[in-house]
Design an enzyme around this catalytic site. Structure first.
Site, mmCIF file in Angstrom:
data_model
loop_
_atom_site.group_PDB
_atom_site.id
_atom_site.type_symbol
_atom_site.label_atom_id
_atom_site.label_comp_id
_atom_site.label_asym_id
_atom_site.label_seq_id
_atom_site.Cartn_x
_atom_site.Cartn_y
_atom_site.Cartn_z
ATOM 1 C CE LYS A 115 24.423 59.492 -31.598
ATOM 2 N NZ LYS A 115 23.763 58.357 -31.702
ATOM 3 C CE LYS A 197 29.118 54.176 -30.444
ATOM 4 N NZ LYS A 197 28.086 53.879 -29.665
ATOM 5 C CE LYS A 200 21.281 50.775 -32.758
ATOM 6 N NZ LYS A 200 21.149 52.332 -32.204
HETATM 7 P P1 ATP Z 1 24.213 55.273 -33.151
HETATM 8 O O1 ATP Z 1 25.105 54.876 -33.957
HETATM 9 O O2 ATP Z 1 22.672 55.150 -33.631
HETATM 10 O O3 ATP Z 1 24.489 56.106 -31.931
HETATM 11 P P2 ATP Z 1 24.603 52.985 -31.235
HETATM 12 O O4 ATP Z 1 25.251 51.615 -32.310
HETATM 13 O O5 ATP Z 1 25.806 53.536 -30.546
HETATM 14 O O6 ATP Z 1 23.878 53.831 -32.204
HETATM 15 P P3 ATP Z 1 22.793 52.703 -29.121
HETATM 16 O O7 ATP Z 1 21.383 52.426 -29.488
HETATM 17 O O8 ATP Z 1 23.368 53.786 -28.935
HETATM 18 O O9 ATP Z 1 23.598 51.851 -30.422
HETATM 19 O O10 ATP Z 1 23.402 51.717 -28.136
HETATM 20 C C1 ATP Z 1 22.787 50.470 -27.760
HETATM 21 C C2 ATP Z 1 23.668 49.799 -26.724
HETATM 22 O O11 ATP Z 1 24.757 49.241 -27.469
HETATM 23 C C3 ATP Z 1 24.106 50.713 -25.572
HETATM 24 O O12 ATP Z 1 24.156 49.943 -24.622
HETATM 25 C C4 ATP Z 1 25.858 50.974 -26.019
HETATM 26 O O13 ATP Z 1 26.568 50.997 -25.062
HETATM 27 C C5 ATP Z 1 25.991 49.447 -26.793
HETATM 28 N N1 ATP Z 1 26.950 49.732 -27.944
HETATM 29 C C6 ATP Z 1 26.589 50.604 -29.067
HETATM 30 N N2 ATP Z 1 27.916 50.310 -29.810
HETATM 31 C C7 ATP Z 1 28.608 49.676 -29.182
HETATM 32 C C8 ATP Z 1 29.927 49.248 -29.548
HETATM 33 N N3 ATP Z 1 30.663 49.682 -30.612
HETATM 34 N N4 ATP Z 1 30.721 48.365 -28.642
HETATM 35 C C9 ATP Z 1 30.044 47.880 -27.631
HETATM 36 N N5 ATP Z 1 28.825 48.281 -27.058
HETATM 37 C C10 ATP Z 1 28.170 49.081 -27.922
#
Ligand code: ATP
Ligand code: LTN
Length: 334
Positions: A115, A197, A200
């Site tokens: 980040k 990965k 969002k």
């Molecule tokens: P950002 O992109 O803003 O960092 P993010 O998509 O990683 O956000 P978070 O809010 O950090 O989302 O995560 C929410 C939940 O979703 C957490 O439990 C995280 O482990 C899970 N998660 C996020 N992305 C994935 C993915 N690609 N596959 C499986 N689980 C995920």
């Protein structure tokens, strides 16, 4: 333990539109296991501000995320769904735990490094101590399990280390939590760059399936998903695009990779991609319909926000008081 049940805590940031990764890696599992535990599901808006947010967008997204928790199937009468910022004990405990966490430990966090690189113009102290606030979230409720995607493993480990360190000094104050990973879907990859990965905050909308995407867009995005020229549906690291599609199909249809490979033996990528798209659209449709119904009922959602904040405050302040006493803060005069 709360009322004879083990305690579960999890949360998501209101930083963007939820993706299929968030759903399959976390939210779907929350629903599956919520009956077995006393559950706290937070919209972690205090974590969200470690990245700069537009205030009115943040407010909107936080409410929409809370509504999505319910739309996904979490019963808000039985489970405590609330905004982190409505329970000030999170911030209070985080401050205390900051004093029991080492800079060296935080320096090792890969999410911070990622980040910080992405937001080089705003490497704030909150971004650095993010894992401590997360530890406070979990430890406040004496949580036994924390269902998250695999990317959060390092944060769970530091939470356990902080809890054990604190307990080592003051006796058994905190329950040391375990991570809960679902059988499938713990790491869903980007549809455009399957080595990354699905996230969002990805700028390419074709890389992610959003929870609110309509059926046509879902099918179109899967059709465009990056694969390879091997022309065989096999579950192996050398074919990351196909592997990811198999993982998505397994998590969405409740199948194993072996079953999936057998089901599509001899079939082309086009047919497989359509099947994945249709299955995913099929599981998201009921969530989307429920969401549309819930957003219309403002007073129902407001009541949930109010009642659950009270419940969360009640349990959180119990732990906070215990911690304050243990470390030597003077009792309040009542
Ligand atoms: P950002 O992109 O803003 O960092 P993010 O998509 O990683 O956000 P978070 O809010 O950090 O989302 O995560 C929410 C939940 O979703 C957490 O439990 C995280 O482990 C899970 N998660 C996020 N992305 C994935 C993915 N690609 N596959 C499986 N689980 C995920
Ligand atoms: N860092 C988590 C969100 C989060 C969380 C938590 C998850 C904040 N506090 C406590 C589980 C338990 C993430 O998913 N990015």
């Amino acid at each position: 333990m709360l009322d004879g049940k083990k305690v579960l805590f999890s949360g998501m940031q209101a930083t963007g539109t939820l993706t299929l990764g968030n759903y399959l890696g976390a939210l779907k599992n929350w629903v599956t296991i919520s009956d077995e535990y006393e559950c706290f599901y937070s919209v972690v808006d205090m974590h969200s501000i470690t990245i700069r947010q537009d205030p009115s967008e943040l407010r909107k997204r936080a409410r929409s995320l809370l509504t999505l928790y319910i739309a996904a199937g979490i019963d808000p009468e039985k489970n405590c769904i609330y905004y982190q910022s409505h329970v000030s004990a999170h911030a209070e405990l985080a401050w205390i735990l900051n004093c029991y966490t080492y800079m060296g430990e935080l320096n090792r966090m890969t999410q911070f490094k990622d980040k910080a690189q992405k937001h080089a113009d705003n490497i704030n102290a909150g971004l650095f101590t993010y894992p401590v606030l997360m530890a406070a979230d979990i430890l406040l409720f004496q949580s036994d399990v924390v269902p998250v995607g695999i990317d959060q493993m390092q944060h769970l480990e530091i939470t356990r280390d902080i809890a054990q360190r604190f307990n080592g000094i003051y006796g058994d104050v905190f329950t040391v939590p375990e991570i809960y990973l679902g059988k499938a879907g713990a790491k869903i990859m980007s549809l455009q760059e399957p080595e990354k990965k699905m996230s969002k905050s990805d700028e390419n909308p074709n890389a992610s399936i959003y929870l609110m995407d309509d059926t046509d867009s879902i099918i179109r995005k899967f059709k465009r998903a990056v694969t390879d020229s091997e022309a065989q549906i096999v579950y192996r690291d050398e074919q990351p695009g196909i592997k990811n599609l198999i993982d998505i199909y397994c998590a969405a249809a409740g199948k194993t990779p072996e079953e999936t490979v057998k089901e599509f033996e001899g079939k082309g990528y086009g047919e497989f991609k359509s099947a994945v798209g249709e299955t995913v659209a099929g599981i998201l449709k009921p969530v989307q319909d429920k969401y549309q119904e819930l957003v219309k009922d403002k007073s129902y959602i407001d009541a949930i926000i109010k009642n659950n904040a009270q419940k969360a405050n009640y349990f959180a302040s119990k732990t906070l008081r215990k911690v304050q006493r243990k470390i030597g803060f003077p009792d309040k005069i009542r």
